[in-house]
Design an enzyme around this catalytic site. Structure first.
Site, PDB file in Angstrom:
ATOM      1  CE  LYS A 193      13.826  -2.066  -2.196  1.00  0.00           C
ATOM      2  NZ  LYS A 193      12.276  -2.349  -1.870  1.00  0.00           N
ATOM      3  CE  LYS A 195      12.535  -1.869  -6.627  1.00  0.00           C
ATOM      4  NZ  LYS A 195      11.470  -2.217  -6.408  1.00  0.00           N
ATOM      5  CG  ASP A 223      11.836  -5.485  -4.321  1.00  0.00           C
ATOM      6  OD1 ASP A 223      11.245  -6.411  -4.887  1.00  0.00           O
ATOM      7  OD2 ASP A 223      11.355  -4.178  -4.182  1.00  0.00           O
ATOM      8  N   PRO A 224      13.261  -7.837  -6.767  1.00  0.00           N
ATOM      9  CG  PRO A 224      13.452 -10.197  -7.584  1.00  0.00           C
ATOM     10  CD  PRO A 224      13.399  -9.110  -6.455  1.00  0.00           C
ATOM     11  CG  ASN A 225       9.365  -4.666  -7.543  1.00  0.00           C
ATOM     12  OD1 ASN A 225       9.969  -3.768  -7.716  1.00  0.00           O
ATOM     13  ND2 ASN A 225       8.340  -4.663  -6.459  1.00  0.00           N
ATOM     14  CD  GLU A 248      11.578  -5.298  -0.833  1.00  0.00           C
ATOM     15  OE1 GLU A 248      12.651  -4.774  -0.142  1.00  0.00           O
ATOM     16  OE2 GLU A 248      10.714  -4.237  -1.567  1.00  0.00           O
ATOM     17  CG  ASN A 271       6.773  -3.521  -1.630  1.00  0.00           C
ATOM     18  OD1 ASN A 271       7.972  -3.734  -1.572  1.00  0.00           O
ATOM     19  ND2 ASN A 271       6.324  -3.279  -2.720  1.00  0.00           N
ATOM     20  CG  ASP A 295       3.852   2.601   1.596  1.00  0.00           C
ATOM     21  OD1 ASP A 295       3.448   3.750   2.116  1.00  0.00           O
ATOM     22  OD2 ASP A 295       4.771   2.597   0.542  1.00  0.00           O
ATOM     23  CG  HIS A 322       6.950   0.059  -0.463  1.00  0.00           C
ATOM     24  ND1 HIS A 322       6.052   0.922  -0.533  1.00  0.00           N
ATOM     25  CD2 HIS A 322       7.461  -0.536  -1.512  1.00  0.00           C
ATOM     26  CE1 HIS A 322       5.991   0.744  -1.878  1.00  0.00           C
ATOM     27  NE2 HIS A 322       6.751   0.060  -2.562  1.00  0.00           N
ATOM     28  CG  ASN A 324       5.671   4.015  -4.427  1.00  0.00           C
ATOM     29  OD1 ASN A 324       4.756   3.510  -3.797  1.00  0.00           O
ATOM     30  ND2 ASN A 324       6.298   3.337  -5.356  1.00  0.00           N
ATOM     31  NE  ARG A 406       5.932   4.516 -10.974  1.00  0.00           N
ATOM     32  CZ  ARG A 406       6.519   3.538  -9.997  1.00  0.00           C
ATOM     33  NH1 ARG A 406       6.351   3.953  -8.675  1.00  0.00           N
ATOM     34  NH2 ARG A 406       7.756   2.908 -10.211  1.00  0.00           N
TER      35      ARG A 406
HETATM   36  O1  LIG Z   1       9.851  -1.881  -3.003  1.00  0.00           O
HETATM   37  C1  LIG Z   1       9.213  -1.819  -3.983  1.00  0.00           C
HETATM   38  O2  LIG Z   1       8.649  -2.533  -4.395  1.00  0.00           O
HETATM   39  C2  LIG Z   1       9.082  -0.417  -4.478  1.00  0.00           C
HETATM   40  O3  LIG Z   1      10.096   0.450  -3.812  1.00  0.00           O
HETATM   41  C3  LIG Z   1       8.098  -0.232  -5.695  1.00  0.00           C
HETATM   42  C4  LIG Z   1       8.581   1.049  -6.293  1.00  0.00           C
HETATM   43  O4  LIG Z   1       7.917   1.291  -7.317  1.00  0.00           O
HETATM   44  C5  LIG Z   1       9.908   1.140  -6.942  1.00  0.00           C
HETATM   45  O5  LIG Z   1      10.095  -0.311  -7.812  1.00  0.00           O
HETATM   46  C6  LIG Z   1      10.151   2.109  -7.969  1.00  0.00           C
HETATM   47  O6  LIG Z   1      10.282   3.403  -7.559  1.00  0.00           O
HETATM   48  O7  LIG Z   1      10.543   1.966  -9.303  1.00  0.00           O
HETATM   49 MG   LIG Z   2       9.534  -4.146  -2.760  1.00  0.00          MG
END
Ligand SMILES: O=C([O-])C(=O)C[C@H](O)[C@@H](O)C(=O)[O-]
Ligand SMILES: [Mg+2]
Length: 426
Positions: A193, A195, A223-225, A248, A271, A295, A322, A324, A406
């Site tokens: 995966k 990020k 996963d670009p959130n 994602e 997520n 999660d 998911h 953290n 955070r």
């Molecule tokens: O799948 C996701 O969205 C994550 O894992 C969120 C987390 O907060 C991730 O973006 C991080 O740890 O920066």
């Molecule tokens: Mg995600």
């Protein structure tokens, strides 16, 4: 003789801890030098102790303590009563912040986030009381090992002002491939995966294509959130046709995800737009997501996460997991849950490789990665034991690190003052 004894909660300890974290980049900023967690211990009148782990942000800690104050005397077999008391204790609390997810999981339910570590600790005690692992309390493990994925991050070489860390910089495709090679070499992961949402989408597409070349057989995800507009998401989705096992959270919201899902071939995972039970119905109606990342930390614990799994099964949706930044109690809970969830067919996320192995609150040895997977503990309860010296040391670290919430964006702005994380960024 059956063990029919009640195990009533007599003491609750909530201990915030901090552990060193690396400058991992995401679309809202960068990880600070320390990640926060809270360790929950329930002690019963029968002398058993149960463990839970959750976010360590100040607002969440306040809520955990509020909840803890109302739990005296409840039998750990009565999790519904614990959930009820928590709802009552939090009735006046409307806060959504302070949950350790840096603005990325904003719609999850406060009471579920607070319940989660108490439920996990109750299951730990239940398992210890009857001599069975938590996976048995969840219906029994259907696999004896749980697969996790290589969770790659763009990252700085080190925290500004400090020496480079052992992973070094990952700011271009070549460095990301090197990161993947090292991580897969050490842990054996069989899925990857990335990020994303950090650089312009074309650069991230290039990185995925380079990863595909270097790892032809590893399923890939990005996963670009929610950093991309619907149009950008469709364009990227088409460019990565046949390359990703799922895409994602390319964009935000159920409507946006549904618009993307109609135009791309791969499943969309989330997520972000489905993080609570009341969001499932509109997402299913719109066919917005094909995979939900569970999660237990924000879905309300292990039992509720299994309810989510059944919903996914009913509606023909896939299920992944998911993560953290987390410690060993969470890894144990995630592993029991994944082992006892037949339709969890994707390798789960974990931030584990980013943490120093010496930085943990559990006695080493109970959990180990081999071939990208973790063996499901078979000892009673979660199968992990608290290391009190480590807990004390990591609590001291919490006190001295100065971080109480955070704040990836605030930390990033110290180095790029004009940074604006508002979505869509592209
Ligand atoms: O799948 C996701 O969205 C994550 O894992 C969120 C987390 O907060 C991730 O973006 C991080 O740890 O920066
Ligand atoms: Mg995600």
């Amino acid at each position: 003789m059956p063990n029919t004894e009640a195990h009533r909660i007599r003491e609750v300890r909530v201990t915030p801890v901090a552990f060193a974290d690396l400058p991992l980049l995401n679309t809202v900023g960068v990880h600070e030098p320390f990640a926060l967690r809270a360790i929950v211990e329930l002690v019963t009148d029968s002398g058993l102790t149960g463990l839970g782990e959750t976010y360590g942000d100040a607002g969440h800690l306040d809520r955990l303590r509020l909840a803890a104050a109302g739990l005296d005397g409840v039998d750990v077999w009565h999790v519904q009563e614990i959930a009820r008391r928590i709802r009552v204790a939090l009735a006046a609390d409307t806060g959504t912040g302070g949950h350790g997810m840096s603005g990325m999981v904003t719609g999850s339910r406060t009471a579920d986030r607070v319940l989660s570590p108490f439920e996990v600790a109750c299951l730990d005690i239940q398992g210890k009381a009857i001599g069975r692992p938590v996976s048995d309390l969840l219906g029994g493990a259907v696999r004896d090992r749980v697969d996790y994925s290589a969770y790659l991050f763009y990252k700085w070489a080190g925290h500004p002002g400090f020496e480079d860390d052992a992973w070094g910089a990952a700011l271009d495709p070549g460095q990301l491939v090197a990161q993947a090679e090292r991580m897969i070499g050490e842990f054996g992961f069989s899925a990857i995966k990335l990020k994303g949402g950090v650089f312009a989408p074309d650069a991230e597409v290039e990185a995925i294509l380079e990863l595909r070349k270097a790892f032809p057989d590893h399923p890939l995800r990005i996963d670009p959130n929610g950093a991309w507009s619907v149009e950008t998401s469709i364009r990227v989705g088409r460019e990565l046709d046949g390359v990703l096992e799922y895409l994602e959270d390319p964009t935000t919201g159920i409507e946006g995800m549904a618009a993307v899902a109609r135009e791309v071939s791969m499943p969309l995972a989330t997520n972000m737009c489905v993080v609570a039970f009341d969001q499932v119905k509109p997402a299913v109606a719109a066919d917005a997501v094909q995979v939900i990342l569970s999660d237990h930390h924000f879905w309300g614990g292990l039992d509720r996460s299994r309810s989510l799994a059944r919903i996914c099964d009913t509606f023909g949706m896939g299920l992944s997991m998911h993560s953290n930044s987390h410690l060993g109690i969470s890894l144990a809970a995630m592993t029991h849950l994944a082992a006892a969830t037949p339709n969890l067919s994707y390798a789960c996320d974990t931030h584990w490789p980013w943490k120093d192995p010496a930085d943990d609150v559990i006695v080493p040895g109970a959990l180990a990665f081999e071939g990208g997977s973790v063996a499901v503990p078979t000892a009673p309860g979660l199968g992990v034991e608290l290391d009190r010296d480590a807990l004390a040391r990591m609590h001291e670290q919490y006190l001295s690190c100065g971080i109480r919430e955070r704040d990836d964006t605030g930390y990033f702005r110290r180095f790029e003052p004009g940074f604006d994380p508002a979505a869509p960024r592209w």
